[in-house]
Design an enzyme around this catalytic site. Structure first.
Site, PDB file in Angstrom:
ATOM      1  N   HIS A 175       0.817  -1.214   0.000  1.00 45.69           N
ATOM      2  CA  HIS A 175       0.000   0.000   0.000  1.00 45.69           C
ATOM      3  C   HIS A 175       0.853   1.268   0.000  1.00 45.69           C
ATOM      4  O   HIS A 175       0.386   2.328  -0.393  1.00 45.69           O
ATOM      5  CB  HIS A 175      -0.995  -0.016   1.167  1.00 45.69           C
ATOM      6  CG  HIS A 175      -2.153  -0.946   0.905  1.00 45.69           C
ATOM      7  ND1 HIS A 175      -3.183  -0.627   0.041  1.00 45.69           N
ATOM      8  CD2 HIS A 175      -2.414  -2.191   1.340  1.00 45.69           C
ATOM      9  CE1 HIS A 175      -4.039  -1.649  -0.018  1.00 45.69           C
ATOM     10  NE2 HIS A 175      -3.599  -2.604   0.759  1.00 45.69           N
ATOM     11  N   GLU A 200     -11.377  -0.177  -5.144  1.00 49.80           N
ATOM     12  CA  GLU A 200     -10.408   0.004  -4.053  1.00 49.80           C
ATOM     13  C   GLU A 200     -10.805   1.094  -3.061  1.00 49.80           C
ATOM     14  O   GLU A 200     -10.754   0.803  -1.854  1.00 49.80           O
ATOM     15  CB  GLU A 200      -9.008   0.277  -4.635  1.00 49.80           C
ATOM     16  CG  GLU A 200      -7.946   0.226  -3.577  1.00 49.80           C
ATOM     17  CD  GLU A 200      -6.557   0.539  -4.134  1.00 49.80           C
ATOM     18  OE1 GLU A 200      -6.389   0.816  -5.324  1.00 49.80           O
ATOM     19  OE2 GLU A 200      -5.636   0.524  -3.332  1.00 49.80           O
ATOM     20  N   HIS A 209     -12.046  -9.324   2.295  1.00 52.61           N
ATOM     21  CA  HIS A 209     -11.404  -9.445   0.991  1.00 52.61           C
ATOM     22  C   HIS A 209     -11.917 -10.643   0.191  1.00 52.61           C
ATOM     23  O   HIS A 209     -11.876 -10.628  -1.040  1.00 52.61           O
ATOM     24  CB  HIS A 209      -9.873  -9.425   1.120  1.00 52.61           C
ATOM     25  CG  HIS A 209      -9.347  -8.018   1.079  1.00 52.61           C
ATOM     26  ND1 HIS A 209      -9.152  -7.339  -0.104  1.00 52.61           N
ATOM     27  CD2 HIS A 209      -9.047  -7.140   2.062  1.00 52.61           C
ATOM     28  CE1 HIS A 209      -8.743  -6.104   0.164  1.00 52.61           C
ATOM     29  NE2 HIS A 209      -8.665  -5.954   1.466  1.00 52.61           N
TER      30      HIS A 209
HETATM   31 CU1  CUO Z   1      -4.785  -4.293   1.235  1.00 52.69          CU
HETATM   32 CU2  CUO Z   1      -7.964  -4.064   2.049  1.00 52.69          CU
HETATM   33  O1  CUO Z   1      -6.454  -3.527   0.743  1.00 52.69           O
HETATM   34  O2  CUO Z   1      -6.167  -3.995   2.703  1.00 52.69           O
END
Ligand code: CUO
Length: 686
Positions: free
Chosen positions: A213, A351, A406
């Protein structure tokens, strides 16, 4: 490394201690202009700099620059938690990243950093500075310290820090005793989910996710930082692989595949008690009790007001788009979701990041899911609580609900994949190339993978403020496997030298009840183990490939790198892009754990035509050893095929099992993963 580059890294040292105090092993001090001191220190600025600077071995003069407007990022209280998933925090971080990116040279960056370090929330400061250092041309190739070093509190039981302080206060010189972190400290065996805690709470896995991220931020006004090649598709694929891996892990531990979290009105049956303390907030991370339900959020402090029904609306609109095979654009026009780029467009919408094509309409589904769940214990802030672990990409994977969320996100992506035409023999085959066999050779014997526990030691000292300097070591236990080789026999009957791409996957063979998996179920459980290009001479070729060269993992040393020990100049070509290289699945988690009786899996290999796969680009000097899950910095994704190919979509008619799926350029072997329930110390590396 030039001094300017080295100095910037000092901001990662002891993140909550002011930067006019000594930083780094060399005890360097920033010498700030008077007007940089926050009011609370102002009257003392002279005393402070002489007091903390007096036995400093190096003083770093800080240039007095006209400061940019930092009002927005300063709105986040210093001692609060910081979450990328919260829209307001994202905006603040986006602004700060812009400020850091916009500094004309490293000296100016240093100035603004020293000003910010005294005022801005340490988690946000660290994140934004990391993103900027990853993307600024003059700081590329620098070694950022890992987050475990800077904020070990996000990865370890807080008891460790108390013990670490004891150890470092009592023993002030010489080698120190490591602080041992127990395995399985967050729940007892009566919680079935605890069987896979070693996966969820693995430090390397959580570091990978944080790093991913960091490399793919959601927000910044420089779109290029966000708008990376196939970013939305990679969001889908990397997280899809996490779920596939988690499912395999569960099945090895007698648990069913993860249940998707698709009914937002239903209680979440899994609770989670993190046992982490935030060093910055001086407060425990809040738990989530069994049976919690997400509720409408109204938290003025975080500027969040959102109803659960919004999440449902966004979800319904995304599903509608998939059904229509087209998304709605802000101008009212439809944009088709085509075979090649549809998944990328959907990934960005889901996302979501600033490159979502229609954020006002499709909203912020995935991020807000994290937010709703992470505030389920205090949705209206009446108890003045901060978010739970789901709110932070460095800690989210510890919580069982992460996988439920997820799994659902992935399920929605699968709706789109289900609508794509199946690959035909043309797009799967490679005329003239026959894969005769694939086998595994290693210590455990032919076609057997071996796993066990390993105990390793990592350095924590940078992140421990207000302790005597010196190393603080944490010793913890994690899964490990014996290294092995894939041996693949490939017959090239084209009569010419040719290039192929070898793709290796693994999946369970039976479901939770012992029933053989259908192809369609099995393909979704396929774990990518490796992918590489291979020259093939005419005739029979024996391709031998080491497990250590996997295209999804980074070596243990890089996951837990201690930058002080690394040789070479980080600015040099050999070490170029080292920072990017922190992204990658930790190598020690390459394989699922298996079972003591030998867990059956199928190993699959195919050779596809490199001429149809390859991207013509120069990747010399870039870090690309975990490219499958992380991409390559500043380059295109190095495989033209859909991510997850050939398993990313349902198979042609008549394919009910993996055997039906095989073409001459593919092969499979039944293997076992043999787990030995013993802990070995990590062998000392030279
Ligand atoms: Cu990596 Cu939900 O996107 O944590």
């Amino acid at each position: 490394m030039t001094d300017a580059r080295k100095n910037i890294l000092l901001f990662f040292d002891r993140p909550t201690e002011p930067c006019f105090m000594q930083k780094g092993e060399e005890k360097a001090c920033f010498d700030l202009p008077d007007n940089f001191y926050p009011d609370k220190y102002k009257s003392l600025s002279n005393t402070l700099s002489s007091r903390f600077g007096s036995d400093a071995q190096r003083t770093i003069p800080v240039r007095n620059i006209a400061l940019p407007n930092l009002q927005l990022p300063m709105e986040l209280p210093y001692n609060d938690q910081f979450s990328l998933f919260i829209p307001k925090h994202r905006q603040m971080a986006g602004k700060l990243i812009d400020v850091f990116m916009g500094m004309r040279d490293l000296e100016d960056l240093q100035s603004v950093c020293s000003y910010c370090q005294l005022r801005i929330n340490p988690y946000m400061f660290n994140y934004c500075l990391s993103v900027a250092l990853l993307h600024r041309p003059d700081t590329k190739g620098m070694n950022l310290p890992t987050l475990t070093e800077t904020f070990p509190d996000k990865f370890m039981d807080s008891k460790v820090f108390r013990r670490a302080r004891e150890v470092s206060t009592v023993v002030t010189s010489g080698p120190r005793m490591p602080v041992v972190i127990p395995q399985n400290y967050t729940a007892s065996d009566s919680e079935p989910e605890q069987r896979v805690a070693y996966f969820r709470e693995d430090v390397g896995i959580n570091l990978h996710h944080w790093h991913w991220h960091l490399v793919y931020p959601f927000d910044a006004s420089d779109r290029a930082i966000v708008n990376k090649d196939r970013r939305g598709e990679l969001f889908y694929y990397m997280h899809q692989q996490i779920i596939a891996r988690f499912n395999a892990e569960r099945m090895c531990n007698n648990l069913g595949r993860v249940t998707r979290y698709n009914n937002f009105r239903e209680p979440i049956s899994e609770g989670y008690f993190p046992k982490l303390n935030s060093q910055v907030a001086s407060r425990a991370w809040p738990p989530r009790f069994t049976g919690s339900t997400i509720r409408d959020l109204d938290r003025p402090v975080d500027q969040i007001r959102s109803e659960v029904s919004e999440l449902e609306t966004w979800r319904d609109r995304i599903i509608q788009a998939i059904e229509n095979n087209a998304i709605l654009l802000p101008n009212g026009r439809q944009m088709p979701l085509d075979e090649e780029t549809g998944i990328d467009v959907l990934g960005n919408i889901m996302e979501s990041s600033i490159i979502s094509r229609n954020r006002p309409y499709y909203g912020d589904m995935h991020n807000m899911g994290h937010v709703f769940i992470s505030y389920s214990h205090d949705p209206d802030h009446r108890n003045l609580e901060q978010f739970g672990v789901m709110g932070d990409s460095a800690t989210a994977m510890r919580d069982p609900v992460f996988y439920r969320w997820h799994a659902y996100i992935d399920d929605i992506f699968q709706l789109h994949k289900n609508k794509l035409p199946a690959y035909d023999n043309n797009s799967l085959g490679f005329p003239g190339i026959r894969v005769a066999s694939i086998a595994v050779e290693g210590k455990a014997g032919r076609n057997t993978f071996a796993t066990h526990w390993e105990q390793s030691t990592v350095e924590l000292s940078r992140g421990l403020d207000f302790t005597p300097r010196g190393s603080v070591l944490a010793r913890f236990t994690h899964l490990q496997h014996e290294e092995f080789n894939y041996v693949i026999q490939v017959n090239n009957t084209t009569g010419r030298n040719t290039m192929g791409t070898v793709r290796i996957f693994m999946a369970p063979t039976v479901d939770e009840n012992g029933t053989p998996l259908s192809f369609d179920e099995q393909r979704k459980l396929m774990i990518e183990l490796d992918k590489f290009s291979q020259a093939l001479r005419p005739g029979m070729n024996t391709v031998t490939r080491s497990s250590m060269d996997s295209s999804v993992t980074i070596p243990y040393e890089r996951t837990f790198r201690n930058q002080a020990n690394r040789p070479g100049d980080p600015g040099s070509a050999e070490a170029a892009a080292f920072d990017f290289c922190g992204c990658g699945w930790p190598h020690h988690m390459l394989l699922p754990k298996g079972t003591t009786t030998g867990y059956p899996i199928v190993l699959f290999a195919m050779v596809s035509n490199w001429a149809d796969d390859s991207i013509k680009q120069d990747t010399v000097g870039t870090c690309n050893d975990a490219a499958s899950y992380c991409g390559i910095r500043d380059r295109r994704y190095p495989d033209r095929r859909a991510m997850g190919y050939p398993f990313d979509r349902p198979a042609r008619k008549g394919v009910n099992t993996i055997n039906d799926f095989l073409l001459p350029n593919m092969a499979k072997t039944d293997c076992r993963i043999q787990f030995t329930n013993a802990t070995r110390p990590r062998p000392q590396q030279a």
